[in-house]
Design an enzyme around this catalytic site. Structure first.
Site, PDB file in Angstrom:
ATOM      1  N   ARG A  51       0.818  -1.209   0.000  1.00  0.00           N
ATOM      2  CA  ARG A  51       0.000   0.000   0.000  1.00  0.00           C
ATOM      3  C   ARG A  51       0.852   1.260   0.000  1.00  0.00           C
ATOM      4  O   ARG A  51       0.377   2.311  -0.414  1.00  0.00           O
ATOM      5  CB  ARG A  51      -0.838   0.015   1.279  1.00  0.00           C
ATOM      6  CG  ARG A  51      -2.168  -0.657   1.123  1.00  0.00           C
ATOM      7  CD  ARG A  51      -3.056  -0.268   2.247  1.00  0.00           C
ATOM      8  NE  ARG A  51      -2.416  -0.558   3.540  1.00  0.00           N
ATOM      9  CZ  ARG A  51      -3.091  -0.875   4.630  1.00  0.00           C
ATOM     10  NH1 ARG A  51      -4.401  -0.947   4.584  1.00  0.00           N
ATOM     11  NH2 ARG A  51      -2.481  -1.120   5.758  1.00  0.00           N
ATOM     12  N   LYS A 148       3.213 -17.453   8.303  1.00  0.00           N
ATOM     13  CA  LYS A 148       2.441 -17.849   9.475  1.00  0.00           C
ATOM     14  C   LYS A 148       1.748 -16.621  10.055  1.00  0.00           C
ATOM     15  O   LYS A 148       2.201 -15.520   9.773  1.00  0.00           O
ATOM     16  CB  LYS A 148       3.336 -18.522  10.502  1.00  0.00           C
ATOM     17  CG  LYS A 148       4.109 -17.567  11.432  1.00  0.00           C
ATOM     18  CD  LYS A 148       4.690 -18.317  12.596  1.00  0.00           C
ATOM     19  CE  LYS A 148       4.794 -17.408  13.804  1.00  0.00           C
ATOM     20  NZ  LYS A 148       5.410 -17.963  14.973  1.00  0.00           N
ATOM     21  N   LYS A 182      16.013 -24.206   9.135  1.00  0.00           N
ATOM     22  CA  LYS A 182      17.225 -24.134   9.952  1.00  0.00           C
ATOM     23  C   LYS A 182      18.155 -25.295   9.620  1.00  0.00           C
ATOM     24  O   LYS A 182      17.725 -26.425   9.445  1.00  0.00           O
ATOM     25  CB  LYS A 182      16.869 -24.167  11.451  1.00  0.00           C
ATOM     26  CG  LYS A 182      16.250 -22.862  11.941  1.00  0.00           C
ATOM     27  CD  LYS A 182      15.934 -22.967  13.414  1.00  0.00           C
ATOM     28  CE  LYS A 182      15.208 -21.731  13.902  1.00  0.00           C
ATOM     29  NZ  LYS A 182      16.068 -20.588  14.145  1.00  0.00           N
ATOM     30  N   GLU A 216      13.046 -18.765  25.187  1.00  0.00           N
ATOM     31  CA  GLU A 216      13.374 -17.411  24.734  1.00  0.00           C
ATOM     32  C   GLU A 216      13.558 -16.508  25.946  1.00  0.00           C
ATOM     33  O   GLU A 216      12.913 -16.716  26.977  1.00  0.00           O
ATOM     34  CB  GLU A 216      12.244 -16.853  23.862  1.00  0.00           C
ATOM     35  CG  GLU A 216      11.999 -17.658  22.592  1.00  0.00           C
ATOM     36  CD  GLU A 216      10.853 -17.066  21.779  1.00  0.00           C
ATOM     37  OE1 GLU A 216      11.123 -16.402  20.779  1.00  0.00           O
ATOM     38  OE2 GLU A 216       9.692 -17.258  22.183  1.00  0.00           O
ATOM     39  N   HIS A 240       6.092 -24.733  15.052  1.00  0.00           N
ATOM     40  CA  HIS A 240       7.531 -25.009  15.136  1.00  0.00           C
ATOM     41  C   HIS A 240       7.858 -26.287  15.923  1.00  0.00           C
ATOM     42  O   HIS A 240       8.594 -27.155  15.446  1.00  0.00           O
ATOM     43  CB  HIS A 240       8.259 -23.833  15.795  1.00  0.00           C
ATOM     44  CG  HIS A 240       7.972 -22.510  15.157  1.00  0.00           C
ATOM     45  ND1 HIS A 240       7.909 -22.347  13.787  1.00  0.00           N
ATOM     46  CD2 HIS A 240       7.726 -21.292  15.681  1.00  0.00           C
ATOM     47  CE1 HIS A 240       7.637 -21.080  13.519  1.00  0.00           C
ATOM     48  NE2 HIS A 240       7.521 -20.417  14.637  1.00  0.00           N
ATOM     49  N   LYS A 331       8.535 -17.628  27.018  1.00  0.00           N
ATOM     50  CA  LYS A 331       9.177 -16.309  26.932  1.00  0.00           C
ATOM     51  C   LYS A 331       9.801 -15.985  28.287  1.00  0.00           C
ATOM     52  O   LYS A 331       9.386 -16.530  29.314  1.00  0.00           O
ATOM     53  CB  LYS A 331       8.137 -15.224  26.632  1.00  0.00           C
ATOM     54  CG  LYS A 331       7.253 -15.509  25.437  1.00  0.00           C
ATOM     55  CD  LYS A 331       7.917 -15.086  24.172  1.00  0.00           C
ATOM     56  CE  LYS A 331       7.029 -15.345  22.981  1.00  0.00           C
ATOM     57  NZ  LYS A 331       7.783 -15.399  21.730  1.00  0.00           N
TER      58      LYS A 331
HETATM   59  P1  NAD Z   1       3.940  -5.429   8.667  1.00  0.00           P
HETATM   60  O1  NAD Z   1       2.688  -4.894   9.263  1.00  0.00           O
HETATM   61  O2  NAD Z   1       5.248  -4.871   9.110  1.00  0.00           O
HETATM   62  O3  NAD Z   1       3.883  -5.257   7.086  1.00  0.00           O
HETATM   63  C1  NAD Z   1       2.716  -5.488   6.341  1.00  0.00           C
HETATM   64  C2  NAD Z   1       2.931  -5.086   4.903  1.00  0.00           C
HETATM   65  O4  NAD Z   1       1.706  -5.317   4.234  1.00  0.00           O
HETATM   66  C3  NAD Z   1       3.293  -3.633   4.669  1.00  0.00           C
HETATM   67  O5  NAD Z   1       4.160  -3.555   3.558  1.00  0.00           O
HETATM   68  C4  NAD Z   1       1.940  -3.010   4.294  1.00  0.00           C
HETATM   69  O6  NAD Z   1       2.070  -1.878   3.452  1.00  0.00           O
HETATM   70  C5  NAD Z   1       1.322  -4.148   3.525  1.00  0.00           C
HETATM   71  N1  NAD Z   1      -0.144  -4.081   3.497  1.00  0.00           N
HETATM   72  C6  NAD Z   1      -1.002  -4.090   4.540  1.00  0.00           C
HETATM   73  N2  NAD Z   1      -2.286  -4.024   4.085  1.00  0.00           N
HETATM   74  C7  NAD Z   1      -2.220  -3.978   2.734  1.00  0.00           C
HETATM   75  C8  NAD Z   1      -3.181  -3.898   1.692  1.00  0.00           C
HETATM   76  N3  NAD Z   1      -4.488  -3.855   1.937  1.00  0.00           N
HETATM   77  N4  NAD Z   1      -2.742  -3.876   0.424  1.00  0.00           N
HETATM   78  C9  NAD Z   1      -1.421  -3.915   0.147  1.00  0.00           C
HETATM   79  N5  NAD Z   1      -0.461  -3.986   1.078  1.00  0.00           N
HETATM   80  C10 NAD Z   1      -0.860  -4.011   2.360  1.00  0.00           C
HETATM   81  O7  NAD Z   1       3.874  -7.013   8.896  1.00  0.00           O
HETATM   82  P2  NAD Z   1       5.119  -8.037   8.948  1.00  0.00           P
HETATM   83  O8  NAD Z   1       5.662  -8.033  10.341  1.00  0.00           O
HETATM   84  O9  NAD Z   1       6.032  -7.776   7.831  1.00  0.00           O
HETATM   85  O10 NAD Z   1       4.382  -9.445   8.793  1.00  0.00           O
HETATM   86  C11 NAD Z   1       3.942  -9.940   7.540  1.00  0.00           C
HETATM   87  C12 NAD Z   1       3.527 -11.392   7.706  1.00  0.00           C
HETATM   88  O11 NAD Z   1       4.650 -12.158   8.120  1.00  0.00           O
HETATM   89  C13 NAD Z   1       2.476 -11.623   8.806  1.00  0.00           C
HETATM   90  O12 NAD Z   1       1.646 -12.685   8.397  1.00  0.00           O
HETATM   91  C14 NAD Z   1       3.289 -12.039  10.007  1.00  0.00           C
HETATM   92  O13 NAD Z   1       2.549 -12.842  10.890  1.00  0.00           O
HETATM   93  C15 NAD Z   1       4.382 -12.848   9.326  1.00  0.00           C
HETATM   94  N6  NAD Z   1       5.625 -12.943  10.105  1.00  0.00           N
HETATM   95  C16 NAD Z   1       6.339 -11.833  10.408  1.00  0.00           C
HETATM   96  C17 NAD Z   1       7.521 -11.955  11.101  1.00  0.00           C
HETATM   97  C18 NAD Z   1       8.369 -10.757  11.428  1.00  0.00           C
HETATM   98  O14 NAD Z   1       9.474 -10.957  11.938  1.00  0.00           O
HETATM   99  N7  NAD Z   1       7.937  -9.555  11.157  1.00  0.00           N
HETATM  100  C19 NAD Z   1       7.991 -13.222  11.500  1.00  0.00           C
HETATM  101  C20 NAD Z   1       7.239 -14.349  11.164  1.00  0.00           C
HETATM  102  C21 NAD Z   1       6.066 -14.195  10.452  1.00  0.00           C
END
Ligand code: NAD
Length: 484
Positions: A51, A148, A182, A216, A240, A331
């Site tokens: 977005r 996930k 891993k 953790e 996991h 945790k």
């Molecule tokens: P985030 O909120 O940081 O990023 C979300 C992204 O999606 C952003 O780029 C945002 O612009 C985009 N977005 C949101 N709504 C949108 C829409 N309607 N149209 C287009 N783009 C849109 O989230 P994140 O932390 O990057 O997590 C993403 C996924 O990965 C989630 O499912 C989360 O559970 C999973 N995840 C994240 C991590 C982590 O370390 N951050 C680890 C494991 C899993």
């Protein structure tokens, strides 16, 4: 000697959520490191989409900063960052609006592998799948990568599977569990099935019990409200720890291939016995040091969500009858420590005098810290004074044993993304596996919810609630110490 890498075929990888936290910290730096390792082909392109209103130059600037912060040590030359930025493109796209999808489609090439990474919240997964399919951004050769959490329970996981399968075939769907990427987790399979030594002993006749620990030190501060809806069971055990348990307990697959391995994992999940509440210990960390308590972090004073769980799990099949698997994760524990410990039975008869000489061997597969494998064996204590025995570790810390090859070893995300491009689903969860795992988890969660079970408080920086010690003590066993 550095590890050899074979470049993958040219590809277009679209990251929906390309400006998000996961893309910034893991996916984009991981792709950069693969380029530095020589694994990215000339024709590789990575297209961010989200977005956020920005153009290609804006996305390149965003990625440059991400690399500075998160790429870590690499094998790169000076021009590498610019070469990587050259591979990038960007499209502003709202998942729900049609315009962005049409523009995105025009950016993609017909003659290369096409993969779309859903790096957004799970509530958008179904809509993205539909939009990709409706706008023909993807076809039957394309792949999708799904993050996930995959569902919150069996019902939501089934609904999500149905939404994805309405648009994609199972062989196109790559459900990520980064634990499977891993190095040590794959090494568990190499150790079990690449050596004649262990497999004959890998059963209830010789193994007393197995301990799986994912400890953790971090709290849930900053994501407490989100975590409070999930808890340790859903956040760690269903995915996991379940994967670690499956790889430890499964029968040898006929070959190292996606369906052969996943069929065997599925059989383990289906063989798991229901767990009575008496075999489950749940905990919530108390305040400690300058860190607040779990309830403060969750902003829910009445929260009954667990930040710690320990369970005694039984795999009801011929191989494991009578050998429990004790699992725990939490945790705010004393140390960050993840390991699988296979505790073998004591020798059946001692020819030596004294108590010390009847220790069973322990094989420890360490995920963190210091990935590696250790086998504890009994030897004679050196020197005069008769036959005194002692225990020593036969230690294979990968960093020491493999030198340079480890320094630039791909992290879990790098490896898994390259597997997507190669079309190898072995280290991804199949839909039926995820559903079977929820089918086992749901009744346990329901039982403690019905019983209005409250988690036991535990000291921050300790090793979990007192009752978790009892879980093993009452069986005449004890947990391995949680230490870094
Ligand atoms: P985030 O909120 O940081 O990023 C979300 C992204 O999606 C952003 O780029 C945002 O612009 C985009 N977005 C949101 N709504 C949108 C829409 N309607 N149209 C287009 N783009 C849109 O989230 P994140 O932390 O990057 O997590 C993403 C996924 O990965 C989630 O499912 C989360 O559970 C999973 N995840 C994240 C991590 C982590 O370390 N951050 C680890 C494991 C899993």
């Amino acid at each position: 000697m550095a590890a050899t890498t074979i470049p993958v075929d040219p590809f277009d990888l679209v990251i929906i959520g390309g400006t998000g936290d996961l893309a910034r910290r893991k996916i984009l730096p991981g792709l950069f490191r693969r380029m530095c390792a020589g694994q990215m082909p000339e024709g590789a392109r990575v297209i961010g989409a989200s977005r956020s209103d920005m153009d290609r130059a804006g996305f390149q600037a965003f990625v440059r900063t991400a690399l500075e912060e998160f790429a870590g040590e690499t094998q790169c030359d000076d021009g590498a960052v610019d070469r990587f930025l050259d591979m990038l493109d960007y499209e502003t796209l709202d998942v729900f609006a049609d315009a962005g999808w049409k523009r995105l489609k025009k950016k993609l090439r017909a003659d290369v592998i096409r993969a779309v990474y859903f790096s957004v919240g799970p509530s958008l997964f179904g809509e993205i799948a539909r939009k990709l399919s409706d706008h023909k951004v993807t076809d039957e050769h394309s792949r999708i990568v799904v993050e996930k959490p995959f569902g919150h329970d069996l019902e939501t996981a089934q609904a999500l599977n149905a939404e994805l399968r309405a648009c994609f075939d199972e062989h196109q769907i790559y459900r990520i569990d980064h634990y499977l990427g891993k190095e040590t987790v794959q090494n568990l399979m190499a150790v079990r099935f690449g050596n004649a030594l262990f497999e004959p002993l890998w059963n209830a006749q010789h193994v007393d019990h197995v301990q799986i620990t994912v400890g953790e030190t971090v709290s849930v501060d900053g994501r407490g409200a989100y975590y409070d809806k999930s808890g340790a069971m859903r956040d760690m055990v269903q995915n996991h720890i379940m994967q670690l348990l499956c790889l430890t307990a499964m029968e040898p697959p006929s070959k190292y291939g996606a369906d052969a391995v996943r069929d065997e994992k599925l059989k383990v999940i289906r063989a798991l016995e229901p767990v009575p509440l008496t075999d489950v210990v749940r905990g919530q960390y108390s305040a400690g040091g300058d860190v607040d308590s779990y309830v403060a972090h969750s902003q829910n004073p009445k929260s009954t969500t667990e930040s710690y769980i320990a369970m005694k799990v039984k795999v009801a099949n011929w191989r494991w009858a009578g050998t429990p698997f004790y699992i725990r994760t939490g945790k705010r524990l004393r140390a960050r420590m993840s390991e699988i410990a296979v505790v073998f039975k004591d020798p059946p008869h001692s020819i030596f005098e004294g108590e010390f000489n009847r220790k069973g061997n322990v094989l420890i597969i360490r995920l963190q810290p210091d990935e590696g494998i250790t086998l504890r064996v009994t030897i004679k204590e050196p020197g005069p004074g008769g036959m005194r025995l002692t225990e020593v570790p036969l230690d294979m810390t990968f960093a020491e044993a493999l030198g340079d090859q480890v320094a630039f070893m791909p992290d879990a995300y790098e490896r898994l993304i390259m597997d997507v491009i190669r079309g190898d689903q072995t280290l991804f969860m199949r839909g039926d596996e995820v559903e079977a795992a929820w089918a086992w988890v749901d009744p346990i969660v329901k039982a403690w919810s019905d019983a209005r079970d409250k988690p036991e408080p535990y000291d921050a920086s300790g090793s979990g609630p007192e009752d978790s010690l009892m879980l093993l003590h009452r069986d005449g066993r004890r947990w391995r110490e949680i230490k870094a």
